[in-house]
Design an enzyme around this catalytic site. Structure first.
Site, PDB file in Angstrom:
ATOM      1  N   LEU A   6     118.080 117.909  31.972  1.00 42.74           N
ATOM      2  CA  LEU A   6     117.173 117.839  33.293  1.00 42.74           C
ATOM      3  C   LEU A   6     116.937 119.225  33.870  1.00 42.74           C
ATOM      4  O   LEU A   6     115.875 119.541  34.520  1.00 42.74           O
ATOM      5  CB  LEU A   6     117.843 117.022  34.412  1.00 42.74           C
ATOM      6  CG  LEU A   6     116.589 116.408  35.285  1.00 42.74           C
ATOM      7  CD1 LEU A   6     115.781 115.347  34.421  1.00 42.74           C
ATOM      8  CD2 LEU A   6     117.525 115.456  36.469  1.00 42.74           C
ATOM      9  N   LYS A  25     126.672 109.980  38.169  1.00 37.64           N
ATOM     10  CA  LYS A  25     126.070 110.350  36.744  1.00 37.64           C
ATOM     11  C   LYS A  25     126.983 109.191  35.561  1.00 37.64           C
ATOM     12  O   LYS A  25     126.481 109.076  34.738  1.00 37.64           O
ATOM     13  CB  LYS A  25     126.558 111.655  36.350  1.00 37.64           C
ATOM     14  CG  LYS A  25     126.062 112.776  37.319  1.00 37.64           C
ATOM     15  CD  LYS A  25     124.577 112.947  37.069  1.00 37.64           C
ATOM     16  CE  LYS A  25     124.055 114.003  38.076  1.00 37.64           C
ATOM     17  NZ  LYS A  25     124.348 115.684  37.761  1.00 37.64           N
ATOM     18  N   LYS A  51     121.841 115.352  28.626  1.00 34.72           N
ATOM     19  CA  LYS A  51     121.731 116.555  29.369  1.00 34.72           C
ATOM     20  C   LYS A  51     120.403 117.076  29.155  1.00 34.72           C
ATOM     21  O   LYS A  51     119.586 116.437  28.342  1.00 34.72           O
ATOM     22  CB  LYS A  51     122.310 117.520  28.565  1.00 34.72           C
ATOM     23  CG  LYS A  51     124.140 117.250  29.255  1.00 34.72           C
ATOM     24  CD  LYS A  51     124.881 118.306  28.488  1.00 34.72           C
ATOM     25  CE  LYS A  51     124.619 119.796  28.763  1.00 34.72           C
ATOM     26  NZ  LYS A  51     124.354 119.972  30.244  1.00 34.72           N
ATOM     27  N   GLU A  99     122.417 124.867  25.738  1.00 38.20           N
ATOM     28  CA  GLU A  99     123.557 123.937  26.038  1.00 38.20           C
ATOM     29  C   GLU A  99     124.187 123.506  24.741  1.00 38.20           C
ATOM     30  O   GLU A  99     125.388 123.452  24.628  1.00 38.20           O
ATOM     31  CB  GLU A  99     123.325 122.980  26.906  1.00 38.20           C
ATOM     32  CG  GLU A  99     123.027 123.698  28.400  1.00 38.20           C
ATOM     33  CD  GLU A  99     122.494 122.637  29.178  1.00 38.20           C
ATOM     34  OE1 GLU A  99     122.770 122.880  30.814  1.00 38.20           O
ATOM     35  OE2 GLU A  99     121.968 121.598  29.133  1.00 38.20           O
ATOM     36  N   THR A 125     124.967 124.758  32.732  1.00 40.01           N
ATOM     37  CA  THR A 125     123.598 125.251  33.558  1.00 40.01           C
ATOM     38  C   THR A 125     123.435 123.961  34.456  1.00 40.01           C
ATOM     39  O   THR A 125     123.677 122.867  34.266  1.00 40.01           O
ATOM     40  CB  THR A 125     122.546 125.430  32.561  1.00 40.01           C
ATOM     41  OG1 THR A 125     122.729 126.650  31.799  1.00 40.01           O
ATOM     42  CG2 THR A 125     121.139 125.673  33.580  1.00 40.01           C
ATOM     43  N   GLY A 155     127.693 120.755  33.104  1.00 36.14           N
ATOM     44  CA  GLY A 155     127.060 119.390  33.675  1.00 36.14           C
ATOM     45  C   GLY A 155     126.403 118.405  32.814  1.00 36.14           C
ATOM     46  O   GLY A 155     126.402 118.557  31.678  1.00 36.14           O
ATOM     47  N   ALA A 156     126.043 117.336  33.350  1.00 32.70           N
ATOM     48  CA  ALA A 156     125.412 116.268  32.816  1.00 32.70           C
ATOM     49  C   ALA A 156     124.360 115.528  33.508  1.00 32.70           C
ATOM     50  O   ALA A 156     124.813 115.341  34.758  1.00 32.70           O
ATOM     51  CB  ALA A 156     126.255 115.467  31.790  1.00 32.70           C
TER      52      ALA A 156
HETATM   53  C1  5RP Z   1     121.043 121.270  32.313  1.00 33.48           C
HETATM   54  C2  5RP Z   1     121.524 120.334  32.428  1.00 33.48           C
HETATM   55  C3  5RP Z   1     122.687 120.132  33.391  1.00 33.48           C
HETATM   56  O1  5RP Z   1     123.902 120.258  33.119  1.00 33.48           O
HETATM   57  C4  5RP Z   1     122.457 118.749  34.167  1.00 33.48           C
HETATM   58  O2  5RP Z   1     120.953 118.645  34.524  1.00 33.48           O
HETATM   59  C5  5RP Z   1     122.920 118.429  35.346  1.00 33.48           C
HETATM   60  O3  5RP Z   1     122.695 119.142  36.513  1.00 33.48           O
HETATM   61  P1  5RP Z   1     123.107 119.148  37.858  1.00 33.48           P
HETATM   62  O4  5RP Z   1     124.533 119.400  37.600  1.00 33.48           O
HETATM   63  O5  5RP Z   1     122.368 119.944  38.598  1.00 33.48           O
HETATM   64  O6  5RP Z   1     123.167 117.797  38.321  1.00 33.48           O
HETATM   65  O7  5RP Z   1     121.676 119.529  31.430  1.00 33.48           O
HETATM   66  O8  5RP Z   1     119.948 121.600  31.232  1.00 33.48           O
END
Ligand code: 5RP
Length: 235
Positions: free
Chosen positions: A106, A131, A104, A113, A35, A91-92
């Site tokens: 945000l 990141k 993770k 997840e 996500t 993602g992270a």
């Molecule tokens: C969602 C997450 C996302 O993977 C993380 O926030 C990174 O998001 P983005 O790729 O928009 O920077 O942990 O719960």
């Protein structure tokens, strides 16, 4: 919240890494869909591969990712029929160099997840180079998904651990509600000396469903920077 990402300066890097990660998916796999804005590029690239004949099934980690994948024709399944995921791509918010331990959540999807990650034989994390950190907690707070009932008490106990606790709000200023109907408490803890111990301590608090520390879960990170996509591996 990390979406929407209009005028995102990292959009190109996220796209590159999304395409690189989607290339790891093979016919017949059970795929975990992450996500967030970077995971969206993975899903979009998988949609393009689906349109040219790749066939796999997917378990998304949020309603948003499920809707995006479905719109591209990707087949969505559940844990009842597919309890084990071959490859999870997500993602992270922070990736620790060397360990690939993560923060993770945000995007507010951390519980699902982590359930997807725990059911996966392999987790690949995708990100742009902003990141990467030496120590988790350098920039990000640790999101903690909690029960709405009694959240003030849960927040107080997280505060006693040394966290500066902020209940997450949505864009309308209301308390943020996760796909599972829970709340998120963002816990600023500073740089973490021992993230594994912090994860254990947070999860021991009654009212906590999960925290955004992902320890020992990712085995490969694909990280896009000015010179292209770099691979970081552990194990
Ligand atoms: C969602 C997450 C996302 O993977 C993380 O926030 C990174 O998001 P983005 O790729 O928009 O920077 O942990 O719960």
């Amino acid at each position: 919240m990390t979406e929407p990402v209009e005028n995102d300066p990292a959009a190109d890097l996220k796209r590159q890494v999304g395409v690189a990660a989607a290339a790891l998916v093979e016919d017949g796999m059970v795929v975990g869909l992450g996500t967030g804005s970077t995971a969206n590029y993975v899903i979009d690239s998988l949609g393009e591969r689906w349109a040219t004949g790749l066939r796999f099934v997917a378990i998304p980690s949020s309603e948003r990712s499920a809707a995006r994948a479905k719109a591209l024709g990707i087949e969505i399944v559940g844990f009842g029929s597919h309890p084990v995921i071959d490859l999870n791509i997500d993602g992270a918010d922070e990736i620790q160099r060397g360990t690939l331990n993560l923060i993770k959540g945000l995007g507010g999807a951390l519980l699902r997840e982590k359930i997807v990650a725990a059911a996966s034989n392999r987790m690949v994390v995708v990100a742009d180079e902003s990141k990467l950190v030496q120590r988790l907690g350098e920039h990000a707070a640790v999101p903690v998904e909690v029960s709405p009932f009694g959240w003030e008490s849960t927040a107080r106990q997280l505060g006693e651990m040394g966290a500066r606790v902020a209940p997450r709000h949505d864009r309308m200023g209301r308390l943020f509600v996760t796909d599972g109907g829970n709340m998120i408490l963002d816990c600023a803890l500073g740089q973490l000396e021992d993230p594994a111990a912090t994860e254990v301590a947070i999860r021991a608090i009654v009212g906590v469903f999960e925290c955004g520390l992902f320890i020992g879960r990712a085995s490969l990170a694909l990280v896009a920077g000015k010179t292209g996509v770099e691979r970081y591996e552990v194990g």
